[in-house]
Each structure stands twice: as structure tokens, then as C-alpha cells.
Design an enzyme around this catalytic site. Sequence first.
Site, PDB file in Angstrom:
ATOM      1  N   ARG A   1     -88.756  47.833  51.560  1.00 51.82           N
ATOM      2  CA  ARG A   1     -88.902  47.116  50.296  1.00 51.82           C
ATOM      3  C   ARG A   1     -87.812  47.502  49.296  1.00 51.82           C
ATOM      4  O   ARG A   1     -87.363  46.662  48.514  1.00 51.82           O
ATOM      5  CB  ARG A   1     -90.292  47.353  49.715  1.00 51.82           C
TER       6      ARG A   1
ATOM      7  N   THR B   1     -94.332  43.455  46.343  1.00 55.25           N
ATOM      8  CA  THR B   1     -94.562  43.457  47.779  1.00 55.25           C
ATOM      9  C   THR B   1     -95.940  42.895  48.128  1.00 55.25           C
ATOM     10  O   THR B   1     -96.793  42.711  47.250  1.00 55.25           O
ATOM     11  CB  THR B   1     -94.490  44.891  48.360  1.00 55.25           C
TER      12      THR B   1
ATOM     13  N   GLU C   1     -90.946  56.860  48.140  1.00 54.59           N
ATOM     14  CA  GLU C   1     -92.097  56.936  47.244  1.00 54.59           C
ATOM     15  C   GLU C   1     -92.896  58.213  47.506  1.00 54.59           C
ATOM     16  O   GLU C   1     -92.747  58.859  48.549  1.00 54.59           O
ATOM     17  CB  GLU C   1     -92.981  55.699  47.455  1.00 54.59           C
TER      18      GLU C   1
ATOM     19  N   LYS D   1    -111.563  54.472  41.938  1.00 56.93           N
ATOM     20  CA  LYS D   1    -112.723  53.839  41.310  1.00 56.93           C
ATOM     21  C   LYS D   1    -113.310  54.734  40.219  1.00 56.93           C
ATOM     22  O   LYS D   1    -113.167  55.963  40.255  1.00 56.93           O
ATOM     23  CB  LYS D   1    -113.784  53.515  42.349  1.00 56.93           C
TER      24      LYS D   1
ATOM     25  N   HIS E   1     -88.469  48.677  43.168  1.00 54.70           N
ATOM     26  CA  HIS E   1     -88.374  47.529  44.071  1.00 54.70           C
ATOM     27  C   HIS E   1     -89.160  46.329  43.550  1.00 54.70           C
ATOM     28  O   HIS E   1     -90.028  46.447  42.677  1.00 54.70           O
ATOM     29  CB  HIS E   1     -88.886  47.903  45.466  1.00 54.70           C
TER      30      HIS E   1
END
Length: 203
Positions: free
Chosen positions: A66, A20, A90, A106, A17
Site C-alpha cells: 500500500r 485501502t 507500520e 470496543k 498511504h
Amino acid sequence: MRQKEGIYMTHFYIVRHGETMFNVKGRIQGWCDSPLTKLGVSQAKELGKKLKNDSFDVCFCSTSERAMDTAQYILENRDVKIISSKQLKEQCFGDFEAEKSSNIFKDGIKYPEGYRFCGGENHSDVIERVFNALKKIASEYPNANVLVVCHGSAIKHIVNYLCPGFVNEQPTTAALVPNCSITRIDYDNSFKLIEKPRLFRGQ
């Protein structure tokens, strides 16, 4: 429709897609959703222009807004049926949905098996789900050119299954599978990767 040596072969053109709002904000976007940005709409329309000479027998897309919007922009003014399928959604990231990617990933942390541990799907779940969807489409549309509009992680994992090590070629899903990139896969009782995700020139 094309046929090769008497064997029915379905040709899949698989598109991620357009950009977004969550892509821009750096938020994890699996089963949650956010609208296309102006750039995302432009990307889809531009891809549609670049594919104007390609003939598609049908389009299947994820039920996420989307993906559905991207499919419609790619195929606007073309008489191609668009069929939505939950099987093309997804990867589900469970409790990580809508969280900042920088917080979840992280210090280079990775989740090599996936996200069942937090209520989502493992990578193997996504691979099985998407391949089953593509097999079903191939059985219904043998020897057809099929446009598929779905998602970055889903595409990443099926490409990596067919081309082991693909996930290590770039540091992020966005780099591996850019918005409105195309991946080509053929199916004739087995899947064959024809072309890794790529952007058309000018996108």
C-alpha cells in the site's frame, strides 16, 4: 538541495498511504497488507499533482504494498528514485492484525504502551525504529528534500514524541493522520516538527 547557516539539514515530507480495502472494512492493518481502493489511488495521484512543483531528491517508502503503490502514484512520470525500507513499516499489532478495530478497541479501550503483550510492537519500538531509519536516510542524503511514504500509527507516534499530547487531539489514528496527509520534519542532528499531518485543499 538547501542548506541553512552551514549546517546540513534534511527535510522530510512524510506521507501516509492512500485509502485501502482494510481501511474501508475497519480492520487493523499493521504488518498485514491490503490493496489501495480506487479512492486511495485517486488520493495518491491527486497529491502527486499538488506536489508537482516540489523538488524531491529521493523517496523512501515502507515495503508494504500500500505504501509502495502510493509512492509510485505520487511520483509517476517523475524521475525520482524510490527506495523501500522495512524500517518504515507500520506498527506491528501482533495477534490483533486483520481483526475488526471495533472488536479490539470496543468501549473506548486503549493500549497506552502498545502491543508487545500480544506479539506486536510497543509505541516506543516504532518510534525508535522509524527515527533510526530517518537518521540513516539523513546521513546518506544530507541537505536533501526527502519524500517518505509510510503509515498512520508510525507517523502518529513520531509526531507525538516531538509534540507531546498530539495523540489526544483526535479520537482515532485516521483523524490524526488522514490518508495521503503530509507531515513535515527537519533533521540536523535532532528532529524538529515543522508541520503536523495535514491534507492539501481539495483532497
